[in-house]
Design a protein around this motif. Structure first.
Motif, PDB file in Angstrom:
ATOM      1  N   PRO A  95       0.820  -1.220   0.000  1.00 45.12           N
ATOM      2  CA  PRO A  95       0.000   0.000   0.000  1.00 45.12           C
ATOM      3  C   PRO A  95       0.853   1.269   0.000  1.00 45.12           C
ATOM      4  CG  PRO A  95       0.035  -0.983   2.188  1.00 45.12           C
ATOM      5  CD  PRO A  95       0.782  -1.924   1.292  1.00 45.12           C
ATOM      6  N   GLU A  96       0.199   2.404  -0.114  1.00 41.71           N
ATOM      7  CA  GLU A  96       0.906   3.681  -0.116  1.00 41.71           C
ATOM      8  C   GLU A  96       1.389   4.047   1.289  1.00 41.71           C
ATOM      9  OE1 GLU A  96      -1.720   6.564  -1.737  1.00 41.71           O
ATOM     10  OE2 GLU A  96      -1.544   5.810  -3.801  1.00 41.71           O
ATOM     11  N   ARG A  97       2.382   4.947   1.320  1.00 42.01           N
ATOM     12  CA  ARG A  97       2.894   5.523   2.564  1.00 42.01           C
ATOM     13  C   ARG A  97       3.328   4.449   3.564  1.00 42.01           C
ATOM     14  NH1 ARG A  97      -1.005   8.722   0.677  1.00 42.01           N
ATOM     15  NH2 ARG A  97      -2.678   7.621   1.760  1.00 42.01           N
ATOM     16  N   CYS A  98       4.234   3.573   3.093  1.00 40.44           N
ATOM     17  CA  CYS A  98       4.768   2.496   3.929  1.00 40.44           C
ATOM     18  C   CYS A  98       6.273   2.649   4.104  1.00 40.44           C
ATOM     19  CB  CYS A  98       4.508   1.130   3.280  1.00 40.44           C
ATOM     20  SG  CYS A  98       2.817   0.588   3.419  1.00 40.44           S
ATOM     21  N   THR A  99       6.768   2.068   5.193  1.00 35.42           N
ATOM     22  CA  THR A  99       8.198   1.882   5.368  1.00 35.42           C
ATOM     23  C   THR A  99       8.509   0.429   5.051  1.00 35.42           C
ATOM     24  OG1 THR A  99       8.374   3.593   7.058  1.00 35.42           O
ATOM     25  CG2 THR A  99      10.114   1.938   7.012  1.00 35.42           C
ATOM     26  N   VAL A 100       9.482   0.205   4.165  1.00 32.86           N
ATOM     27  CA  VAL A 100       9.738  -1.136   3.627  1.00 32.86           C
ATOM     28  C   VAL A 100      11.216  -1.488   3.751  1.00 32.86           C
ATOM     29  CG1 VAL A 100       9.535  -2.633   1.601  1.00 32.86           C
ATOM     30  CG2 VAL A 100       7.856  -0.804   1.962  1.00 32.86           C
ATOM     31  N   PHE A 101      11.508  -2.619   4.375  1.00 30.51           N
ATOM     32  CA  PHE A 101      12.850  -3.204   4.333  1.00 30.51           C
ATOM     33  C   PHE A 101      12.984  -4.004   3.038  1.00 30.51           C
ATOM     34  CE2 PHE A 101      12.828  -3.641   9.222  1.00 30.51           C
ATOM     35  CZ  PHE A 101      13.577  -2.481   9.407  1.00 30.51           C
ATOM     36  N   ILE A 102      14.150  -3.952   2.406  1.00 33.52           N
ATOM     37  CA  ILE A 102      14.449  -4.825   1.262  1.00 33.52           C
ATOM     38  C   ILE A 102      15.841  -5.404   1.461  1.00 33.52           C
ATOM     39  CG2 ILE A 102      14.700  -4.992  -1.241  1.00 33.52           C
ATOM     40  CD1 ILE A 102      12.855  -2.662  -1.591  1.00 33.52           C
ATOM     41  N   THR A 103      15.967  -6.722   1.269  1.00 34.26           N
ATOM     42  CA  THR A 103      17.241  -7.408   1.476  1.00 34.26           C
ATOM     43  C   THR A 103      18.074  -7.419   0.197  1.00 34.26           C
ATOM     44  OG1 THR A 103      16.150  -9.540   1.075  1.00 34.26           O
ATOM     45  CG2 THR A 103      16.351  -8.816   3.369  1.00 34.26           C
ATOM     46  N   ILE A 104      18.874  -8.462   0.020  1.00 36.78           N
ATOM     47  CA  ILE A 104      19.859  -8.557  -1.061  1.00 36.78           C
ATOM     48  C   ILE A 104      19.436  -9.622  -2.070  1.00 36.78           C
ATOM     49  CG2 ILE A 104      22.281  -9.129  -1.572  1.00 36.78           C
ATOM     50  CD1 ILE A 104      22.871  -8.370   1.382  1.00 36.78           C
ATOM     51  N   GLY A 105      19.736  -9.414  -3.360  1.00 32.71           N
ATOM     52  CA  GLY A 105      19.557 -10.485  -4.342  1.00 32.71           C
ATOM     53  C   GLY A 105      18.907 -10.022  -5.622  1.00 32.71           C
ATOM     54  N   THR A 106      19.027 -10.848  -6.647  1.00 32.75           N
ATOM     55  CA  THR A 106      18.494 -10.492  -7.956  1.00 32.75           C
ATOM     56  C   THR A 106      16.966 -10.445  -7.966  1.00 32.75           C
ATOM     57  OG1 THR A 106      18.577 -12.811  -8.667  1.00 32.75           O
ATOM     58  CG2 THR A 106      20.497 -11.451  -9.156  1.00 32.75           C
ATOM     59  N   THR A 107      16.326 -11.288  -7.153  1.00 28.42           N
ATOM     60  CA  THR A 107      14.859 -11.291  -7.115  1.00 28.42           C
ATOM     61  C   THR A 107      14.333  -9.992  -6.523  1.00 28.42           C
ATOM     62  OG1 THR A 107      14.787 -13.703  -6.944  1.00 28.42           O
ATOM     63  CG2 THR A 107      12.824 -12.502  -6.269  1.00 28.42           C
ATOM     64  N   VAL A 108      14.911  -9.552  -5.397  1.00 27.14           N
ATOM     65  CA  VAL A 108      14.429  -8.302  -4.792  1.00 27.14           C
ATOM     66  C   VAL A 108      14.862  -7.090  -5.611  1.00 27.14           C
ATOM     67  CG1 VAL A 108      14.186  -9.245  -2.475  1.00 27.14           C
ATOM     68  CG2 VAL A 108      16.356  -8.216  -3.151  1.00 27.14           C
ATOM     69  N   GLU A 109      15.911  -7.218  -6.400  1.00 24.41           N
ATOM     70  CA  GLU A 109      16.255  -6.135  -7.327  1.00 24.41           C
ATOM     71  C   GLU A 109      15.150  -5.965  -8.374  1.00 24.41           C
ATOM     72  OE1 GLU A 109      20.186  -6.782  -8.905  1.00 24.41           O
ATOM     73  OE2 GLU A 109      21.008  -6.996  -6.900  1.00 24.41           O
ATOM     74  N   ALA A 110      14.569  -7.074  -8.807  1.00 22.79           N
ATOM     75  CA  ALA A 110      13.436  -6.994  -9.735  1.00 22.79           C
ATOM     76  C   ALA A 110      12.258  -6.287  -9.062  1.00 22.79           C
ATOM     77  CB  ALA A 110      13.029  -8.394 -10.199  1.00 22.79           C
ATOM     78  N   VAL A 111      12.043  -6.564  -7.773  1.00 19.38           N
ATOM     79  CA  VAL A 111      10.985  -5.873  -7.030  1.00 19.38           C
ATOM     80  C   VAL A 111      11.286  -4.378  -6.954  1.00 19.38           C
ATOM     81  CG1 VAL A 111       9.787  -5.672  -4.821  1.00 19.38           C
ATOM     82  CG2 VAL A 111      10.418  -7.939  -5.680  1.00 19.38           C
ATOM     83  N   ALA A 112      12.552  -4.036  -6.713  1.00 18.55           N
ATOM     84  CA  ALA A 112      12.935  -2.626  -6.655  1.00 18.55           C
ATOM     85  C   ALA A 112      12.593  -1.917  -7.966  1.00 18.55           C
ATOM     86  CB  ALA A 112      14.422  -2.505  -6.342  1.00 18.55           C
ATOM     87  N   ARG A 113      12.859  -2.568  -9.088  1.00 21.74           N
ATOM     88  CA  ARG A 113      12.535  -1.958 -10.381  1.00 21.74           C
ATOM     89  C   ARG A 113      11.024  -1.759 -10.522  1.00 21.74           C
ATOM     90  NH1 ARG A 113      17.366  -4.653 -11.896  1.00 21.74           N
ATOM     91  NH2 ARG A 113      16.354  -6.679 -12.077  1.00 21.74           N
TER      92      ARG A 113
END
Length: 261
Positions: A95-113
């Protein structure tokens, strides 16, 4: 398939190849594949570890950074469409206006994009590569900790990283893993990366696990938690029956992200 000559010993070269390919293997598996005794494998692992070609673990062996670097680059090119579909599903879920942790890896890099077009998110990540994707959007707040930078995957780890993460309470953690056991155990290859992931899990209200079907056939050494504790599991194919039952028992949402084209 030809094996790169690294050591001058065909068995040692084969052992290093297996570890590079699978990430982690236990002594019994290696002994069976190489048709030698477990004592011989233990000696091989000790010698290859001293040469810096593999890393010794209790009961087995895993990749070292230089080997993982090659593997990381190969993973960037694998299952790219599946990762894109999973990433879009995760972006739609947040949802909007969230604080999100993101870890390491090619899969989460796809999420970042996939998150690059979002607004009003605060992203806290120990992946320099994730930060490099997201910082270009001035409507996102991107934060990275101090710590030791890993050359093979752009990860930031260490006590300073853990302390930084402990200063936050995120709404969501977005993470992938190295391997998933049918009993729900989530595994990673590297103990330092695992410590940061576990800390993020402990300081997030909800965990979103993103992992393709190959993670059910992989082996890794370090536990970061159990899928029973996650909010939702995003994947590309139906998981094994035992794992699906586990998700149902603990009311974990299962999202199968498929290409509608």
């Amino acid at each position: 398939m030809s094996i790169t000559e690294l050591t001058g010993n065909p068995r040692h070269d084969q052992l290093v190849h297996y570890i590079a390919e699978r990430g982690y293997m236990n002594i019994e598996e290696l002994a069976q594949l190489l048709d030698v005794s477990t004592q011989t494998i233990r000696r091989d692992i000790r010698k290859l570890s001293e040469q810096g070609l593999i890393t010794r673990h209790h009961g087995g062996a895993g990749r070292v950074s230089s080997v993982m670097n090659t593997a990381f680059e190969e993973r960037e090119l694998s299952l790219t469409q599946e990762k894109r579909e999973m990433a879009n599903a995760v972006s739609d879920y947040i949802p909007e206006r969230c604080t999100v942790f993101i870890t390491i890896g090619t899969t989460v890099e796809a999420v970042a994009r996939a998150l690059l077009g979002r607004e009003d998110l605060r992203i806290i990540t120990n992946s320099l590569r994730v930060a490099q994707i997201l910082y270009k959007n001035q409507n996102l707040e991107v934060m990275v900790p101090g710590g030791m930078l890993r050359s093979h995957n752009g990860g930031i780890v260490g006590p300073g990283t853990v302390s930084f993460v402990e200063g936050f309470r995120a709404d969501y953690l977005i993470t992938s893993v190295g391997a998933i056991e049918n009993d729900g155990t989530l595994l990673e290859f590297d103990v330092n990366e695992a410590i940061v992931a576990k800390t993020m899990m402990a300081h997030a209200r909800h965990t979103l696990l993103v992992a393709d079907h190959t993670k059910f056939h992989a082996s890794a050494a370090v536990s970061i938690g159990n899928a029973r504790k996650v909010k939702a599991f995003f994947t590309d194919k139906q998981p094994p029956a035992a794992f699906r039952q586990l998700l149902e028992e603990d009311k974990v949402e299962l999202v199968i992200a498929e290409d509608d084209a």
